[in-house]
Design a protein around this motif. Structure first.
Motif, PDB file in Angstrom:
ATOM      1  N   GLN A  57       0.819  -1.214   0.000  1.00  0.00           N
ATOM      2  CA  GLN A  57       0.000   0.000   0.000  1.00  0.00           C
ATOM      3  C   GLN A  57       0.855   1.268   0.000  1.00  0.00           C
ATOM      4  OE1 GLN A  57      -2.767  -0.392   3.296  1.00  0.00           O
ATOM      5  NE2 GLN A  57      -3.444  -2.401   2.574  1.00  0.00           N
ATOM      6  N   THR A  58       2.066   1.186   0.528  1.00  0.00           N
ATOM      7  CA  THR A  58       2.948   2.363   0.518  1.00  0.00           C
ATOM      8  C   THR A  58       3.371   2.727  -0.902  1.00  0.00           C
ATOM      9  OG1 THR A  58       4.992   1.049   0.777  1.00  0.00           O
ATOM     10  CG2 THR A  58       3.869   1.773   2.796  1.00  0.00           C
ATOM     11  N   ILE A  87      -1.288  13.919  -3.954  1.00  0.00           N
ATOM     12  CA  ILE A  87      -1.403  12.456  -3.995  1.00  0.00           C
ATOM     13  C   ILE A  87      -2.196  11.941  -2.793  1.00  0.00           C
ATOM     14  CG2 ILE A  87      -0.060  10.341  -3.626  1.00  0.00           C
ATOM     15  CD1 ILE A  87       1.895  11.304  -5.692  1.00  0.00           C
ATOM     16  N   ILE A  88      -1.883  12.429  -1.605  1.00  0.00           N
ATOM     17  CA  ILE A  88      -2.597  11.982  -0.402  1.00  0.00           C
ATOM     18  C   ILE A  88      -4.065  12.409  -0.461  1.00  0.00           C
ATOM     19  CG2 ILE A  88      -2.736  12.259   2.103  1.00  0.00           C
ATOM     20  CD1 ILE A  88       0.355  12.537   2.073  1.00  0.00           C
ATOM     21  N   ALA A  89      -4.329  13.615  -0.965  1.00  0.00           N
ATOM     22  CA  ALA A  89      -5.712  14.079  -1.092  1.00  0.00           C
ATOM     23  C   ALA A  89      -6.494  13.200  -2.071  1.00  0.00           C
ATOM     24  CB  ALA A  89      -5.732  15.534  -1.553  1.00  0.00           C
ATOM     25  N   CYS A  90      -5.858  12.830  -3.180  1.00  0.00           N
ATOM     26  CA  CYS A  90      -6.515  11.948  -4.154  1.00  0.00           C
ATOM     27  C   CYS A  90      -6.787  10.577  -3.544  1.00  0.00           C
ATOM     28  CB  CYS A  90      -5.642  11.802  -5.405  1.00  0.00           C
ATOM     29  SG  CYS A  90      -5.554  13.291  -6.424  1.00  0.00           S
ATOM     30  N   ALA A  91      -5.827  10.077  -2.770  1.00  0.00           N
ATOM     31  CA  ALA A  91      -6.017   8.790  -2.109  1.00  0.00           C
ATOM     32  C   ALA A  91      -7.175   8.866  -1.116  1.00  0.00           C
ATOM     33  CB  ALA A  91      -4.733   8.373  -1.388  1.00  0.00           C
ATOM     34  N   ALA A  92      -7.232   9.957  -0.349  1.00  0.00           N
ATOM     35  CA  ALA A  92      -8.298  10.116   0.645  1.00  0.00           C
ATOM     36  C   ALA A  92      -9.674  10.205  -0.019  1.00  0.00           C
ATOM     37  CB  ALA A  92      -8.037  11.365   1.487  1.00  0.00           C
ATOM     38  N   LEU A  93      -9.749  10.918  -1.133  1.00  0.00           N
ATOM     39  CA  LEU A  93     -11.028  11.035  -1.834  1.00  0.00           C
ATOM     40  C   LEU A  93     -11.447   9.691  -2.425  1.00  0.00           C
ATOM     41  CD1 LEU A  93     -13.251  13.004  -2.653  1.00  0.00           C
ATOM     42  CD2 LEU A  93     -11.984  13.438  -4.777  1.00  0.00           C
ATOM     43  N   GLY A  94     -10.479   8.954  -2.968  1.00  0.00           N
ATOM     44  CA  GLY A  94     -10.781   7.630  -3.508  1.00  0.00           C
ATOM     45  C   GLY A  94     -11.314   6.695  -2.434  1.00  0.00           C
ATOM     46  N   VAL A  95     -10.720   6.751  -1.255  1.00  0.00           N
ATOM     47  CA  VAL A  95     -11.161   5.925  -0.122  1.00  0.00           C
ATOM     48  C   VAL A  95     -12.561   6.340   0.329  1.00  0.00           C
ATOM     49  CG1 VAL A  95     -10.756   5.474   2.326  1.00  0.00           C
ATOM     50  CG2 VAL A  95      -8.859   5.352   0.703  1.00  0.00           C
ATOM     51  N   LEU A 159      -2.567   5.953   6.001  1.00  0.00           N
ATOM     52  CA  LEU A 159      -1.301   6.109   6.728  1.00  0.00           C
ATOM     53  C   LEU A 159      -0.146   5.502   5.941  1.00  0.00           C
ATOM     54  CD1 LEU A 159      -2.427   5.331  10.398  1.00  0.00           C
ATOM     55  CD2 LEU A 159      -1.735   7.551   9.459  1.00  0.00           C
ATOM     56  N   ALA A 160      -0.405   4.373   5.274  1.00  0.00           N
ATOM     57  CA  ALA A 160       0.628   3.736   4.461  1.00  0.00           C
ATOM     58  C   ALA A 160       1.003   4.617   3.272  1.00  0.00           C
ATOM     59  CB  ALA A 160       0.141   2.369   3.971  1.00  0.00           C
ATOM     60  N   VAL A 161       0.006   5.220   2.628  1.00  0.00           N
ATOM     61  CA  VAL A 161       0.276   6.124   1.505  1.00  0.00           C
ATOM     62  C   VAL A 161       1.096   7.322   1.968  1.00  0.00           C
ATOM     63  CG1 VAL A 161      -0.764   7.669  -0.208  1.00  0.00           C
ATOM     64  CG2 VAL A 161      -1.772   5.423   0.211  1.00  0.00           C
ATOM     65  N   ALA A 162       0.700   7.902   3.097  1.00  0.00           N
ATOM     66  CA  ALA A 162       1.432   9.051   3.639  1.00  0.00           C
ATOM     67  C   ALA A 162       2.870   8.666   3.993  1.00  0.00           C
ATOM     68  CB  ALA A 162       0.705   9.602   4.862  1.00  0.00           C
ATOM     69  N   PHE A 167       8.647   8.816   2.858  1.00  0.00           N
ATOM     70  CA  PHE A 167       9.919   8.151   2.594  1.00  0.00           C
ATOM     71  C   PHE A 167      10.475   8.563   1.231  1.00  0.00           C
ATOM     72  CE2 PHE A 167      12.506   4.593   1.028  1.00  0.00           C
ATOM     73  CZ  PHE A 167      13.452   4.517   2.057  1.00  0.00           C
ATOM     74  N   SER A 168       9.618   8.675   0.225  1.00  0.00           N
ATOM     75  CA  SER A 168      10.064   9.118  -1.093  1.00  0.00           C
ATOM     76  C   SER A 168      10.662  10.516  -1.021  1.00  0.00           C
ATOM     77  CB  SER A 168       8.890   9.111  -2.077  1.00  0.00           C
ATOM     78  OG  SER A 168       8.448   7.808  -2.325  1.00  0.00           O
ATOM     79  N   TYR A 169      10.063  11.362  -0.198  1.00  0.00           N
ATOM     80  CA  TYR A 169      10.573  12.720  -0.027  1.00  0.00           C
ATOM     81  C   TYR A 169      11.971  12.699   0.585  1.00  0.00           C
ATOM     82  CZ  TYR A 169      10.662  17.638   1.444  1.00  0.00           C
ATOM     83  OH  TYR A 169      11.010  18.949   1.622  1.00  0.00           O
TER      84      TYR A 169
END
Length: 351
Positions: A57-58, A87-95, A159-162, A167-169
């Motif tokens: 999921q990360t 990206i996190i906002a898109c993930a949250a909206l998708g969820v 949380l995994a996406v965040a 980590f990518s940052y």
């Protein structure tokens, strides 16, 4: 030259470009390595700790590493927080919208147009809005509702996406350990992300994406699966790209379709490896490395690796055992998205 002859000539040029590997592209070894580390290390570490599902999921957050890849580390430090936030906002909206097919479809249109406006308006550059749309769709599928229950815990997923994005940052900023990189000149954020401003070309691109999103959802629901309409829409967004040139749409459409067809075959070939946790880590990491290594040299070749990467992430994250079904659905959705993007290319002037 008549319109049909021009289109035929553009199609022929696009087909021949499939066999051309650009030799003047800048080296991307370090960029590819950063992208591979960003996706591979969290997945490998969490898999070793017995949390393979969270590790996979990360991967959605690891797409942060693909942006501002050619900038210096100090410039990436300024740009990537905005990318991670989207990206996190898109993930949250998708969820949030996952339980409803109708609202998921409406959200897909909003995300496709909204994130494209952000990418175009602030001149974000490659890879553009495509991964924002992809993350939205993946998030809905990974946390979808089956028999009244979520396939994966939405809070854990976000949380995994965040964590993947964070980590990518950090990986993107790793070169700052070298004094030379710390002293390297960096442009201010207003130069790195100028805007917001949308010209005639950008407005044409947005209108094309709106058409692609609406028709892509309708056609995917009719021919494949409405829950996976995001693949057709993200394909269309990717084919539209960042250029308001008619011939560009034809070339990208040919590359996207052919690359996905070959990538589907590769996905079926590597699918058995996905059943082994260690093999999955190695394959996902290798695919991400190869994507970033070749994407500026030959777009179709990059799609050969992108297709199995997304399929492996989706199948592993949702716990689905069937790979053949989703693979052929990806092919259908790719054809839909590519055709819509090519057809809407007529909105641009020929030159």
């Amino acid at each position: 030259m008549h319109g049909f002859d021009r289109m035929l000539s553009a199609a022929r040029t696009a087909f021949l470009s499939l066999f051309v590997v650009s030799s003047d592209a800048p080296p991307r070894g370090w960029i590819a390595l950063r992208a591979a580390i960003s996706i591979g290390v969290p997945l490998g570490l969490l898999t070793a700790l017995g949390h393979e599902a969270i590790g996979i999921q990360t991967s959605a957050g690891a797409f942060v590493a693909l942006y501002a890849a050619g900038h210096g580390a100090r410039e990436r430090a300024k740009v990537l927080p905005a990318v991670a936030g989207v990206i996190i906002a898109c993930a949250a909206l998708g969820v949030l919208l996952a339980p409803s097919v109708i609202w998921t479809a409406i959200g897909l249109v909003v995300v496709a147009v909204g994130t494209s406006a952000f990418a175009f308006g602030y001149r974000l550059g490659p890879p553009g809005p495509v991964f924002f749309v992809l993350v939205y769709g993946l998030s809905g599928n990974i946390t979808t509702v089956v028999d009244g229950q979520r396939v994966n815990d939405p809070v854990v997923y976000l949380l995994a996406v965040a964590a993947g994005a964070a980590f990518s940052y950090l990986v993107a900023l790793a070169p700052l350990v070298r004094p030379a990189e710390r002293w390297r000149a960096a442009r201010p954020i207003r130069e790195l992300l100028p805007g917001p401003w949308l010209g005639k070309g950008e407005l044409e691109l947005l209108f094309r994406i709106l058409i692609i999103a609406v028709l892509g959802i309708v056609l995917s629901a009719w021919l494949a699966d409405p829950h996976r309409a995001y693949w057709a829409v993200s394909t269309g967004v990717a084919v539209v790209g960042l250029s308001a040139v008619r011939s560009h749409a034809i070339a990208r459409g040919v590359h996207r379709t052919v690359g996905t067809l070959l990538g589907a075959a590769l996905a079926l070939a590597v699918a058995p490896l996905g059943r082994n946790a260690l093999a999955l880590v190695l394959v996902v990491t290798a695919l991400q490395f190869l994507i970033e290594l070749v994407v500026v040299r030959n777009y179709a070749l990059a799609l050969v690796f992108i297709t199995p990467l997304v399929l492996l992430i989706t199948v592993a994250a949702t716990g689905a055992g069937d790979v053949i079904g989703p693979t052929w659905e990806r092919v259908i959705d790719t054809v839909i998205g590519s055709c819509l993007a090519v057809v809407t290319g007529v909105l641009h002037r020929r030159n």
